[in-house]
Each structure stands twice: as C-alpha cells, then as structure tokens.
Design a protein around this motif. Structure first.
Motif, PDB file in Angstrom:
ATOM      1  N   ALA A  23      20.302  16.177 -15.678  1.00 57.03           N
ATOM      2  CA  ALA A  23      18.973  16.087 -15.066  1.00 57.03           C
ATOM      3  C   ALA A  23      17.976  15.358 -15.957  1.00 57.03           C
ATOM      4  CB  ALA A  23      18.455  17.490 -14.752  1.00 57.03           C
ATOM      5  N   GLY A  24      18.190  15.376 -17.271  1.00 55.63           N
ATOM      6  CA  GLY A  24      17.307  14.680 -18.204  1.00 55.63           C
ATOM      7  C   GLY A  24      17.695  13.242 -18.452  1.00 55.63           C
ATOM      8  N   GLY A  25      18.740  12.752 -17.777  1.00 54.83           N
ATOM      9  CA  GLY A  25      19.185  11.371 -17.945  1.00 54.83           C
ATOM     10  C   GLY A  25      20.131  11.178 -19.122  1.00 54.83           C
ATOM     11  N   ARG A  26      20.506  12.262 -19.801  1.00 50.93           N
ATOM     12  CA  ARG A  26      21.427  12.162 -20.935  1.00 50.93           C
ATOM     13  C   ARG A  26      22.864  12.067 -20.437  1.00 50.93           C
ATOM     14  NH1 ARG A  26      17.516  15.605 -22.180  1.00 50.93           N
ATOM     15  NH2 ARG A  26      18.663  17.415 -21.438  1.00 50.93           N
ATOM     16  N   THR A  27      23.674  11.261 -21.132  1.00 51.77           N
ATOM     17  CA  THR A  27      25.078  11.101 -20.758  1.00 51.77           C
ATOM     18  C   THR A  27      25.853  12.371 -21.081  1.00 51.77           C
ATOM     19  OG1 THR A  27      24.963   8.725 -21.179  1.00 51.77           O
ATOM     20  CG2 THR A  27      27.157   9.717 -21.113  1.00 51.77           C
ATOM     21  N   VAL A  28      26.568  12.885 -20.082  1.00 52.88           N
ATOM     22  CA  VAL A  28      27.417  14.063 -20.252  1.00 52.88           C
ATOM     23  C   VAL A  28      28.831  13.605 -20.600  1.00 52.88           C
ATOM     24  CG1 VAL A  28      28.435  16.065 -19.084  1.00 52.88           C
ATOM     25  CG2 VAL A  28      26.038  15.464 -18.676  1.00 52.88           C
ATOM     26  N   CYS A  29      29.325  12.596 -19.857  1.00 53.07           N
ATOM     27  CA  CYS A  29      30.643  12.035 -20.152  1.00 53.07           C
ATOM     28  C   CYS A  29      30.829  10.699 -19.440  1.00 53.07           C
ATOM     29  CB  CYS A  29      31.758  13.013 -19.796  1.00 53.07           C
ATOM     30  SG  CYS A  29      31.852  13.458 -18.068  1.00 53.07           S
ATOM     31  N   TYR A  30      31.903  10.015 -19.829  1.00 50.32           N
ATOM     32  CA  TYR A  30      32.230   8.697 -19.293  1.00 50.32           C
ATOM     33  C   TYR A  30      33.746   8.616 -19.123  1.00 50.32           C
ATOM     34  CZ  TYR A  30      33.296   3.698 -19.396  1.00 50.32           C
ATOM     35  OH  TYR A  30      33.789   2.448 -19.109  1.00 50.32           O
ATOM     36  N   VAL A  31      34.183   8.065 -17.990  1.00 57.04           N
ATOM     37  CA  VAL A  31      35.612   7.908 -17.707  1.00 57.04           C
ATOM     38  C   VAL A  31      35.880   6.464 -17.322  1.00 57.04           C
ATOM     39  CG1 VAL A  31      37.491   8.558 -16.147  1.00 57.04           C
ATOM     40  CG2 VAL A  31      35.841  10.268 -16.861  1.00 57.04           C
ATOM     41  N   LYS A  32      36.906   5.871 -17.922  1.00 51.19           N
ATOM     42  CA  LYS A  32      37.401   4.566 -17.486  1.00 51.19           C
ATOM     43  C   LYS A  32      38.890   4.733 -17.260  1.00 51.19           C
ATOM     44  CE  LYS A  32      37.590  -0.335 -18.403  1.00 51.19           C
ATOM     45  NZ  LYS A  32      37.258  -1.430 -19.298  1.00 51.19           N
ATOM     46  N   GLN A  33      39.284   4.675 -15.997  1.00 51.17           N
ATOM     47  CA  GLN A  33      40.683   4.905 -15.627  1.00 51.17           C
ATOM     48  C   GLN A  33      41.494   3.645 -15.877  1.00 51.17           C
ATOM     49  OE1 GLN A  33      41.358   5.616 -11.451  1.00 51.17           O
ATOM     50  NE2 GLN A  33      43.097   6.931 -11.858  1.00 51.17           N
ATOM     51  N   LYS A  34      42.622   3.789 -16.550  1.00 53.21           N
ATOM     52  CA  LYS A  34      43.509   2.653 -16.777  1.00 53.21           C
ATOM     53  C   LYS A  34      44.360   2.448 -15.536  1.00 53.21           C
ATOM     54  CE  LYS A  34      43.663   2.980 -21.754  1.00 53.21           C
ATOM     55  NZ  LYS A  34      44.465   3.200 -22.953  1.00 53.21           N
ATOM     56  N   LEU A  35      44.561   1.183 -15.190  1.00 56.72           N
ATOM     57  CA  LEU A  35      45.352   0.858 -14.013  1.00 56.72           C
ATOM     58  C   LEU A  35      46.833   0.754 -14.365  1.00 56.72           C
ATOM     59  CD1 LEU A  35      43.032  -1.864 -12.456  1.00 56.72           C
ATOM     60  CD2 LEU A  35      43.193   0.534 -11.844  1.00 56.72           C
ATOM     61  N   VAL A  42      44.132  10.319 -17.727  1.00 60.70           N
ATOM     62  CA  VAL A  42      42.744   9.860 -17.769  1.00 60.70           C
ATOM     63  C   VAL A  42      42.086  10.411 -19.028  1.00 60.70           C
ATOM     64  CG1 VAL A  42      40.512   9.963 -16.584  1.00 60.70           C
ATOM     65  CG2 VAL A  42      42.614   9.803 -15.251  1.00 60.70           C
ATOM     66  N   GLU A  43      41.375   9.553 -19.735  1.00 58.06           N
ATOM     67  CA  GLU A  43      40.653   9.983 -20.940  1.00 58.06           C
ATOM     68  C   GLU A  43      39.169  10.084 -20.623  1.00 58.06           C
ATOM     69  OE1 GLU A  43      43.501   8.162 -24.424  1.00 58.06           O
ATOM     70  OE2 GLU A  43      42.002   6.831 -23.527  1.00 58.06           O
ATOM     71  N   VAL A  44      38.575  11.206 -21.000  1.00 62.04           N
ATOM     72  CA  VAL A  44      37.156  11.469 -20.752  1.00 62.04           C
ATOM     73  C   VAL A  44      36.443  11.438 -22.104  1.00 62.04           C
ATOM     74  CG1 VAL A  44      35.473  13.084 -19.778  1.00 62.04           C
ATOM     75  CG2 VAL A  44      37.782  12.947 -18.799  1.00 62.04           C
ATOM     76  N   PHE A  45      35.446  10.564 -22.223  1.00 61.76           N
ATOM     77  CA  PHE A  45      34.710  10.392 -23.478  1.00 61.76           C
ATOM     78  C   PHE A  45      33.291  10.935 -23.351  1.00 61.76           C
ATOM     79  CE2 PHE A  45      38.026   7.203 -23.409  1.00 61.76           C
ATOM     80  CZ  PHE A  45      38.554   7.293 -24.689  1.00 61.76           C
ATOM     81  N   THR A  46      32.641  11.141 -24.482  1.00 60.56           N
ATOM     82  CA  THR A  46      31.269  11.654 -24.464  1.00 60.56           C
ATOM     83  C   THR A  46      30.280  10.593 -23.992  1.00 60.56           C
ATOM     84  OG1 THR A  46      31.045  11.110 -26.812  1.00 60.56           O
ATOM     85  CG2 THR A  46      31.650  13.388 -26.263  1.00 60.56           C
ATOM     86  N   ASP A  47      30.609   9.300 -24.161  1.00 63.90           N
ATOM     87  CA  ASP A  47      29.753   8.211 -23.668  1.00 63.90           C
ATOM     88  C   ASP A  47      30.575   6.935 -23.536  1.00 63.90           C
ATOM     89  OD1 ASP A  47      29.920   7.015 -26.235  1.00 63.90           O
ATOM     90  OD2 ASP A  47      28.147   8.111 -26.907  1.00 63.90           O
ATOM     91  N   ASP A  48      29.928   5.851 -23.073  1.00 64.50           N
ATOM     92  CA  ASP A  48      30.671   4.626 -22.800  1.00 64.50           C
ATOM     93  C   ASP A  48      31.062   3.817 -24.042  1.00 64.50           C
ATOM     94  OD1 ASP A  48      28.147   3.712 -23.370  1.00 64.50           O
ATOM     95  OD2 ASP A  48      27.891   2.570 -21.528  1.00 64.50           O
ATOM     96  N   THR A  49      30.712   4.280 -25.235  1.00 61.56           N
ATOM     97  CA  THR A  49      31.221   3.622 -26.443  1.00 61.56           C
ATOM     98  C   THR A  49      32.683   3.992 -26.675  1.00 61.56           C
ATOM     99  OG1 THR A  49      30.548   5.418 -27.928  1.00 61.56           O
ATOM    100  CG2 THR A  49      28.934   3.641 -27.529  1.00 61.56           C
ATOM    101  N   ARG A  50      33.144   5.064 -26.040  1.00 66.51           N
ATOM    102  CA  ARG A  50      34.516   5.567 -26.109  1.00 66.51           C
ATOM    103  C   ARG A  50      34.955   5.893 -27.541  1.00 66.51           C
ATOM    104  NH1 ARG A  50      38.186   1.841 -22.481  1.00 66.51           N
ATOM    105  NH2 ARG A  50      36.945   0.172 -23.328  1.00 66.51           N
ATOM    106  N   GLN A  51      34.017   6.345 -28.353  1.00 66.29           N
ATOM    107  CA  GLN A  51      34.347   6.707 -29.736  1.00 66.29           C
ATOM    108  C   GLN A  51      34.738   8.175 -29.864  1.00 66.29           C
ATOM    109  OE1 GLN A  51      31.095   5.499 -32.238  1.00 66.29           O
ATOM    110  NE2 GLN A  51      31.568   3.330 -32.009  1.00 66.29           N
ATOM    111  N   THR A  52      34.174   9.051 -29.031  1.00 66.57           N
ATOM    112  CA  THR A  52      34.459  10.487 -29.132  1.00 66.57           C
ATOM    113  C   THR A  52      35.124  10.973 -27.852  1.00 66.57           C
ATOM    114  OG1 THR A  52      32.478  10.734 -30.506  1.00 66.57           O
ATOM    115  CG2 THR A  52      33.473  12.743 -29.638  1.00 66.57           C
TER     116      THR A  52
END
Length: 197
Positions: A23-35, A42-52
């Motif tokens: 609700a505050g606009g903060r990223t909760v998680c990011y997913v990029k599915q490999k084809l 599927v790997e779920v990351f804390t943000d779109d930098t995919r570092q964590t």
C-alpha cells in the motif's frame, strides 16, 4: 504485510514478470519466469535487481495439469505449497493452498465468477476492442479457509493499460506464515492462469 498489495505484469514482455508492491508503494517481491523449462521452477526475489532470493516455487512433476508447487526459502525450508485441482480447474480455477507444515489444504483459492473470466478472455482477443478489455471486466479470486469457509484474501483484476494489474486485499485473519504461503500461491496462480486469458 501492508495491504492492499498490487500485482503488476507487463503484457508485452517475452517472459512473464510480476512486480508486487504494498500500500505504501514499496516492493514486496519480484518474479521473472524462465521460459522453456520442462519442470517448472520459479524464483521469487525481494526486488527487480534479483540480488536477494526470497523463495523458490518448484513443481513436483513435468506436466503441470494437477501439479503441486512447493515453496522453499533460500535455505531449503518448506514455506508451504499450492496445487491445482485438475478437472475442477477446467471451468473455474481451483487451487489448494497448504500452509507451512500442513498435510491437508489450509485454504482454497477459486474464481469468484467464472463467467467474468471467460468474457474477459473473449473480449481481450477482439482487435482494438481487446485493448480496453482491462477496463470493462474484472475477474476476482478468493482464498477461503478450507473449502467454502470464510474469505481470507481476495485478488481482483484492476483497470490497466498495457499491463495486467491485480489488487490483493485481506478480508480475514491469517498468520505471517499463512500470508506468505497465500502470496506465493497467488503469484503461481497468476503465472498459470495468465495462459487462460
């Protein structure tokens, strides 16, 4: 979690990507599915930098008609699971959600109205008119505690242009582990149902 959560995915992306914000606009998680994977992971990351890495979602079989997807932390701890109900899911999406340590389903996720989803998919295929389908029809999915119990979370498609957008609101109590299992279940469900329209 700071509800409502917003799920966004780009409609023109080559591989499915989902951004989840609170609700505050903060990223909760990011997913990029490999084809082109034989067995879904599927790997779920804390943000779109995919570092964590936050969690992984792994299928228990190659063909995913009635597959069960297990959620694991980076250390390998099981965080829960979700399974699609094969024949029950042909008309109305139906998934069983297992909270951490549960042997029987803790929650059930279902489409609130399968007619809305069907019309949304049909209208979305019409040239030019399909561009505005996201503004007319809004399918929703509800997570209930047990089969036919009280609603805990509701995911509803929202109006959006050139992206898929869903809002996740809390309507009933769930502890922290259950909320994470439900969030990961809705993420996986979004990836699976995206192909249906």
């Amino acid at each position: 979690m700071n509800y409502p959560l917003t799920f966004r995915f780009k409609l023109l992306a080559i591989s499915p990507q989902i951004y989840v914000t609170d609700a505050g606009g903060r990223t909760v998680c990011y997913v990029k599915q490999k084809l082109f994977r034989f067995k879904e992971k599927v790997e779920v990351f804390t943000d779109d930098t995919r570092q964590t890495l936050l969690a992984t979602i792994e299928a228990d079989r190659i063909i995913d008609w009635s597959a069960r997807y297990t959620f694991k932390s980076p250390s390998g701890q099981v965080l829960g699971a979700v399974g699609r109900r094969g024949l029950k899911s042909m008309w109305r999406a139906h998934y069983d959600v297992f909270a951490p340590g549960a042997q029987t389903p803790t929650f059930a996720i279902q489409e609130a109205n399968p007619w809305t989803k069907m019309l949304d998919g049909m209208v979305g295929e019409i040239p030019v008119v399909g561009m505005f389908a996201g503004f007319m029809l809004h399918p929703s999915y509800i997570a209930t505690r047990g089969e036919g119990g009280a609603t805990t979370l509701r995911l509803t498609k929202q109006s959006a242009f050139f992206e898929g957008r869903f809002g996740l609101v809390q309507e009933g109590p769930a502890d922290e582990g259950e909320q994470l299992a439900l969030l990961l279940s809705f993420l996986m469900m979004n990836l699976l149902e995206r192909a249906r329209g």
